[in-house]
Design a protein around this motif. Sequence first.
Motif, PDB file in Angstrom:
ATOM      1  N   PRO A   1      63.684 -38.888 -68.970  1.00 20.52           N
ATOM      2  CA  PRO A   1      64.128 -37.835 -69.904  1.00 20.52           C
ATOM      3  C   PRO A   1      65.000 -38.361 -71.039  1.00 20.52           C
ATOM      4  CG  PRO A   1      64.305 -37.072 -67.643  1.00 20.52           C
ATOM      5  CD  PRO A   1      64.001 -38.537 -67.563  1.00 20.52           C
TER       6      PRO A   1
ATOM      7  N   PHE B   1      72.470 -33.279 -61.430  1.00 16.97           N
ATOM      8  CA  PHE B   1      71.237 -33.452 -62.223  1.00 16.97           C
ATOM      9  C   PHE B   1      71.552 -34.119 -63.564  1.00 16.97           C
ATOM     10  CE2 PHE B   1      70.294 -29.885 -59.369  1.00 16.97           C
ATOM     11  CZ  PHE B   1      69.144 -30.367 -58.763  1.00 16.97           C
TER      12      PHE B   1
ATOM     13  N   ARG C   1      68.959 -34.965 -66.465  1.00 18.09           N
ATOM     14  CA  ARG C   1      68.274 -33.997 -67.319  1.00 18.09           C
ATOM     15  C   ARG C   1      68.908 -33.954 -68.708  1.00 18.09           C
ATOM     16  NH1 ARG C   1      66.989 -28.503 -64.091  1.00 18.09           N
ATOM     17  NH2 ARG C   1      66.252 -28.024 -66.208  1.00 18.09           N
ATOM     18  N   THR C   2      68.105 -33.723 -69.699  1.00 18.10           N
ATOM     19  CA  THR C   2      68.584 -33.772 -71.088  1.00 18.10           C
ATOM     20  C   THR C   2      68.394 -32.429 -71.793  1.00 18.10           C
ATOM     21  OG1 THR C   2      66.428 -34.634 -71.778  1.00 18.10           O
ATOM     22  CG2 THR C   2      68.166 -36.250 -71.329  1.00 18.10           C
ATOM     23  N   ASP C   3      68.460 -31.337 -71.032  1.00 18.47           N
ATOM     24  CA  ASP C   3      68.233 -30.012 -71.609  1.00 18.47           C
ATOM     25  C   ASP C   3      69.524 -29.251 -71.867  1.00 18.47           C
ATOM     26  OD1 ASP C   3      68.836 -29.796 -68.944  1.00 18.47           O
ATOM     27  OD2 ASP C   3      67.330 -28.274 -68.481  1.00 18.47           O
TER      28      ASP C   3
ATOM     29  N   THR D   1      64.400 -41.019 -63.271  1.00 16.43           N
ATOM     30  CA  THR D   1      65.588 -40.354 -63.807  1.00 16.43           C
ATOM     31  C   THR D   1      65.900 -40.801 -65.235  1.00 16.43           C
ATOM     32  OG1 THR D   1      67.137 -42.022 -62.954  1.00 16.43           O
ATOM     33  CG2 THR D   1      66.583 -40.174 -61.501  1.00 16.43           C
TER      34      THR D   1
END
Length: 382
Positions: free
Chosen positions: A333, A21, A24-26, A330
Amino acid sequence: MEWIGAGSLLAWVWLLLGQGFFWRTDIRLPARRDPERWPSVAVVVPARDEAAVLPDSLPSLLAQKYPGRAEVFLVDDGSTDGTAALARALAAERGGLPLTVSSPGEPEAGWTGKLWAVRQGIALARLRVAPEYLLLTDADIAHDPDSLRELVAAARSADLDLVSQMARLRIVTFWERLIVPAFVYFFGQLYPFRWVNRPGARTAAAAGGCVLLRLDAAERAGIPESIRHAVIDDVMLARAVQRTGGTIWLGLADRVDSVRPYPRLAELWRMVSRSAYAQLLHKPLLLAATVAGLALVYLAPPVTLLTGLAGGDTATAALGGLAWAVMCGTYLPMLRYYRQPPWTAPLLPFTALLYLLMTVDSAVRHYRGRGAAWKGRTYGAP
């Protein structure tokens, strides 16, 4: 063309679901609490001709609100623009954490200039502070006042030997908007942060602009001597720490920012091309595979879509369009993280083409004896 479109779509389905993943930038600093005792920290800043950015970065280090003992060690790596004098003047004017400025001279054979400077900074820190942690940070990185406190709290709370944050890079000009978010996106694709942070992981990486490192972990890994020749020193540092039993963590930053401008394409091009071929271990076969992979993953979707539409081949057009749509999804984010408009996502194939050309140029420069050039120095393959 239909099979190319199908191959590209399959590649994107795999990247979407099977590559950690990466999009994702979390990934932010792990849960943390204040330690009972704040350990001593030495902040080591290698600097070569950084007078243009020091006024925006060094005061932020001196202004750190850290409850324990902390000192800053700026190592002037043969600057010719008055970097050392400016650093002393900024410290005298702004105050804050104690600053030591040193100039160790030219690096010994087999050392890159940055790692030679880091070595001298660590040696000074051991004499002055006896630090438990080192904060290795570049001269173009600005830190919020609580940055060091948060890094140490995260390292202590999660019992981490290395905590690294990918600084938020500057985005002001057109070329920065086009290329910088993709740079971080591609880095995450190569080194998915979730894989790096997984216990027992084999993937190791760090972001060299901000690395908090436990001193005893550095000693076990032989840092910086064991990586003294590394051009991509941050990834090599993380691998050395992990290989010797250390625990590492990598994520995106909220309190750490790069202040270095790259206003023109030529400057961004040099930034990427100076180390791209080193990333491929200077191996022609890896270069060929990378070019083919970039073409299939990033260039094939728009090409197959447009070709299919022009030739009335709906299957080919649909495959290309779906692959391009997944690609854009993709990338969104990362664009949000950099506060960029979502309509720029379809430009990613063009940006990828630029990166492909930069990578080829990096190989050409290497074989012409001009590879890994940085501020007047050129480093060959180790």
